[in-house]
Enzyme design. Structure first.
Site, PDB file in Angstrom:
ATOM      1  N   GLU A  40       8.262  -0.036   7.338  1.00 56.77           N
ATOM      2  CA  GLU A  40       7.002  -0.074   6.588  1.00 56.77           C
ATOM      3  C   GLU A  40       6.047   1.028   7.055  1.00 56.77           C
ATOM      4  OE1 GLU A  40       3.499  -3.304   5.414  1.00 56.77           O
ATOM      5  OE2 GLU A  40       4.591  -3.528   7.301  1.00 56.77           O
ATOM      6  N   LYS A 113       3.331  -4.370  -2.403  1.00 60.50           N
ATOM      7  CA  LYS A 113       3.283  -5.549  -1.527  1.00 60.50           C
ATOM      8  C   LYS A 113       2.343  -6.605  -2.090  1.00 60.50           C
ATOM      9  CE  LYS A 113       2.522  -6.543   3.412  1.00 60.50           C
ATOM     10  NZ  LYS A 113       2.252  -5.896   4.713  1.00 60.50           N
ATOM     11  N   CYS A 150       7.240  -6.575   4.499  1.00 59.10           N
ATOM     12  CA  CYS A 150       6.669  -7.200   5.691  1.00 59.10           C
ATOM     13  C   CYS A 150       6.135  -8.617   5.465  1.00 59.10           C
ATOM     14  CB  CYS A 150       5.613  -6.301   6.303  1.00 59.10           C
ATOM     15  SG  CYS A 150       5.282  -6.696   8.056  1.00 59.10           S
TER      16      CYS A 150
END
Length: 284
Positions: A40, A113, A150
């Site tokens: 990431e 995300k 993540c």
């Protein structure tokens, strides 16, 4: 599928970080990797440790300078490449965005995300607007990639929706580490919880999982590495170290998911007519 990943220690030198990543991608390709996954926000230090408006200068449009670099290296190497970039969508509007490149260098798709944390040392809500592209796998020449990022890895809903949309592999570029003030026992509990929850997503959905984390100390935050690849029963194919850079290729039998889902037909037995409360924040 031969899946390669780079577990890298980043520095404040963005140019050098990118150069090392590109060299690593080339090396993985020479060793036979077909898919390469990066960690990431791999271009820079993990910058969300503080709230600083000047750090928005790290963001770029997509397409933009970084996508041009990774387009070239994907095409040069003939690999499908999963990257993770700080996207400047418009003035004052930024996302944490995974961009997937096809073997010919074209952009196969992107994922913004969805789940954004806000914890000490991880002030991501200051920087990132939650994604608005949904949980849609990205179609590539290697199959449908369920790319998440993540903090998404803690949410079974995200993994399930990717699986229901046809993902053949779950991929998590990651930046997670220890609070140096925690005890060693607490640090280890957190690291193992992180791995366990994603192995659970593999089991619950009958899919392989690839999680690629950064490693090393970044201005007082030790990232715990432990990048790993597991199979559709949660079986660990490879687990990287907690403190060293690694460049690894793991050969994953993508046909195994079909057999595992025949043994454990979890999708068949879902009671979808009774899941309405999942759309509520909390059931009082």
């Amino acid at each position: 599928m031969k899946i390669g990943f780079l577990q890298q220690h980043n520095t404040a030198d963005v140019v050098n970080n990118i150069e090392r990543l590109c060299d690593g991608i080339r090396d993985l390709a020479k060793r036979g990797a077909e898919l390469v996954v990066l960690q990431e926000l791999h271009n820079s230090l993990y910058f969300c440790k503080t709230e600083d408006v000047n750090l928005f200068d790290l963001a770029e449009p997509i397409p933009g300078p970084s996508t041009e670099i990774y387009e070239r290296v994907a095409k040069e190497c003939g690999v499908v490449l999963v990257t993770s970039l700080f996207e400047r969508r418009a003035p004052g509007l930024y996302h944490n965005t995974a961009v997937v490149f096809e073997k010919d260098g074209s952009i196969a798709g992107k994922y913004r995300k969805m789940h954004i944390p806000d914890d000490p040392g991880y002030y991501e809500k200051f920087y990132f607007t939650p994604g608005d592209l949904g949980f849609q796998p990205i179609e590539t020449s290697l199959g449908k990639l369920g790319v998440l990022v993540c903090w998404d890895q803690w949410y079974p809903e995200a993994a399930r929706l990717m699986a229901l949309a046809g993902a053949e592999l779950l991929i998590y570029p990651t930046a997670i580490g220890f609070d140096p003030n925690d005890t060693a026992d607490e640090q280890e509990r957190q690291r193992m919880a992180w791995q366990t929850v994603m192995r659970g997503h593999a089991v619950a959905n009958g899919l392989p999982v690839v999680a690629v984390n950064r490693v090393g100390d970044e201005e007082g935050v030790p990232f715990w590495g432990t990048s790993f690849v597991c199979g559709p029963q949660g079986e660990i194919y490879y687990e990287a170290s907690t403190d060293e850079e690694e460049s690894i290729i793991v050969d994953v039998d993508m046909k195994r998911s079909e057999q595992v889902r025949r043994w454990w037909p979890f999708l068949r037995d879902r009671r979808i007519e009774n899941y309405g409360d999942l759309t509520r924040r909390f059931v009082d």
